[in-house]
Write a protein that holds these residues in place. Sequence first.
Motif, short mmCIF file in Angstrom:
data_model
loop_
_atom_site.label_atom_id
_atom_site.label_comp_id
_atom_site.label_asym_id
_atom_site.label_seq_id
_atom_site.Cartn_x
_atom_site.Cartn_y
_atom_site.Cartn_z
N VAL A 51 0.91 -1.10 -0.09
CA VAL A 51 0.02 -0.01 0.01
C VAL A 51 0.89 1.23 -0.17
CG1 VAL A 51 -1.57 1.21 1.41
CG2 VAL A 51 -1.95 -1.25 1.19
N ALA A 52 2.18 1.21 0.75
CA ALA A 52 2.83 2.28 0.72
C ALA A 52 3.89 2.88 -0.36
CB ALA A 52 3.65 2.47 2.03
N HIS A 53 3.74 1.52 -1.46
CA HIS A 53 4.69 1.65 -2.29
C HIS A 53 6.22 1.62 -1.81
CE1 HIS A 53 1.84 2.20 -5.82
NE2 HIS A 53 1.08 2.98 -4.70
N GLY A 54 6.37 0.80 -0.79
CA GLY A 54 7.70 0.85 -0.14
C GLY A 54 9.05 0.13 -1.06
N PRO A 55 9.98 -0.05 -0.54
CA PRO A 55 11.20 -0.67 -1.17
C PRO A 55 10.89 -2.08 -1.53
CG PRO A 55 11.79 0.08 0.94
CD PRO A 55 10.37 0.49 1.01
N LEU A 56 10.21 -2.91 -0.65
CA LEU A 56 9.86 -4.26 -0.77
C LEU A 56 8.98 -4.34 -2.01
CD1 LEU A 56 10.55 -6.99 0.41
CD2 LEU A 56 8.33 -6.73 1.60
N ARG A 57 7.93 -3.51 -2.29
CA ARG A 57 7.21 -3.58 -3.56
C ARG A 57 8.15 -3.28 -4.83
NH1 ARG A 57 1.32 -0.90 -4.86
NH2 ARG A 57 1.20 -1.31 -7.05
N ARG A 58 8.87 -2.13 -4.78
CA ARG A 58 9.63 -1.89 -5.70
C ARG A 58 10.65 -3.11 -6.11
NH1 ARG A 58 9.62 3.13 -3.23
NH2 ARG A 58 11.75 2.61 -2.16
N LEU A 59 11.41 -3.63 -5.27
CA LEU A 59 12.03 -5.13 -5.21
C LEU A 59 11.17 -6.08 -5.88
CD1 LEU A 59 14.62 -6.62 -4.87
CD2 LEU A 59 14.11 -7.05 -2.74
N ASP A 60 10.06 -6.15 -5.39
CA ASP A 60 9.08 -7.33 -5.81
C ASP A 60 8.68 -7.14 -7.25
OD1 ASP A 60 6.72 -9.45 -5.60
OD2 ASP A 60 5.62 -7.37 -5.94
N GLU A 61 8.40 -6.00 -7.87
CA GLU A 61 8.31 -5.73 -9.26
C GLU A 61 9.53 -6.12 -10.12
OE1 GLU A 61 6.59 -1.73 -9.20
OE2 GLU A 61 4.78 -2.49 -8.37
N ARG A 62 10.52 -5.51 -9.73
CA ARG A 62 11.87 -5.94 -10.41
C ARG A 62 12.09 -7.35 -10.37
NH1 ARG A 62 14.09 -1.29 -7.64
NH2 ARG A 62 15.09 -2.99 -6.21
N LEU A 63 11.95 -7.91 -9.48
CA LEU A 63 12.00 -9.37 -9.55
C LEU A 63 11.08 -10.45 -10.29
CD1 LEU A 63 13.46 -11.97 -8.20
CD2 LEU A 63 12.26 -11.94 -6.41
N GLY A 64 9.84 -9.95 -10.34
CA GLY A 64 8.85 -10.65 -11.14
C GLY A 64 8.86 -10.30 -12.43
N VAL A 65 9.34 -9.23 -12.86
CA VAL A 65 9.72 -8.90 -14.47
C VAL A 65 10.66 -9.61 -14.80
CG1 VAL A 65 10.38 -7.26 -16.12
CG2 VAL A 65 8.41 -6.66 -14.46
N ARG A 66 11.84 -9.78 -14.02
CA ARG A 66 13.04 -10.51 -14.15
C ARG A 66 12.60 -12.08 -14.40
NH1 ARG A 66 18.48 -9.22 -11.01
NH2 ARG A 66 17.87 -7.37 -12.17
N LEU A 67 12.02 -12.48 -13.39
CA LEU A 67 11.71 -14.22 -13.72
C LEU A 67 10.85 -14.43 -14.71
CD1 LEU A 67 10.88 -14.69 -9.72
CD2 LEU A 67 12.99 -15.59 -11.11
N HIS A 68 9.86 -13.35 -15.09
CA HIS A 68 9.02 -13.71 -16.60
C HIS A 68 9.94 -13.58 -17.66
CE1 HIS A 68 5.75 -13.53 -18.91
NE2 HIS A 68 6.05 -12.35 -19.26
N ASP A 69 10.81 -12.63 -17.60
CA ASP A 69 11.43 -12.41 -19.06
C ASP A 69 12.85 -13.10 -19.35
OD1 ASP A 69 9.48 -10.80 -19.63
OD2 ASP A 69 10.53 -8.63 -18.87
N SER A 70 13.40 -13.62 -18.04
CA SER A 70 14.62 -14.12 -18.09
C SER A 70 14.73 -15.67 -18.49
CB SER A 70 15.49 -14.05 -17.00
OG SER A 70 14.84 -14.64 -16.08
#
Length: 303
Positions: free
Chosen positions: A90-109
């Motif tokens: 909800v707070a768009h914290g660092p864990l969410r930003r890390l989560d989105e980067r990890l999700g895109v990497r797991l999907h595309d790599s």
Amino acid sequence: MNETPRPRETGGGAVAWPPQSRTGRAFAHIGAPGPGHPHRSDGRPPHTPRGARFPGPPGRPGTSPPVPGRPAVVLFLCAVVFALLTWQLVAHGPLRRLDERLGVRLHDSAGLPHPLAEFFSDLGNTTVAVPALALCAAAVTWWVRRDTGRVAWWPALTALTAILVVPALVLPLKEIFDRPGQPSAEGLGYYPSGHTATATVGYGVALLLLFAGPVPPHRRDVRRALAATWLLLVLCVSYGLVRQGYHWPLDVAASWCLGGAVLQVAAVVLVRARERPRTPGRDGTARRQRERRADDPERGDVA
């Protein structure tokens, strides 16, 4: 020749005896005949109801005295971790930003082939997990009927209640947070993951039913193999969902917390259901009589 110790007179006129060691009594209690007689060395039952209770395993809370056990700790940890993940979302914290980067990497790599990842993600569908849970509940019901001669309803009721709790928890949370999915996904409402919660609870309750029924505690190797299989299934479903772009890693982690809480409650219910006093049927009585007859020669040899 040993002399009998003489009493010593103190200043106040009182007679003080030297301390006497009472090893015989202590050794008698050490040789008590098992946990059924924790306070009597002569084999008779204890006088107090508290003494007649069976304590828990070493290092774990028992039945006397009543103390908070592991269920409360597990539920508390699941609630705390879920609250932390939700706050970061909800707070768009660092864990969410890390989560989105990890999700895109797991999907595309490069990683697991997409057809295999799709197969793993489909294991979280209700069309797969619910029939597996129903089959396990039916098998445990049959096993209890064969063992006790009575029809037990607790396997079916536990399975039905647990699988109905999943949408009751997940769907309102999806509507509340309304999180968008990965770029390849459409729509909103991806937090938490329903497929992950279904797999965690469905296969987890099936595992607990087996533990409460045909897989007793002394078969540790079988129980460990089943637990490892359940954990592997949940991880494969979670990875397949992220790999295919259906969910973010944070979505599946939140469902782990929800599923863990549901499984902890289900485990407590199953333990209490199995510990309820019941009258053994003809099959159970016959098996116990055979066991007694098999033990009689051993007791004669000891005597």
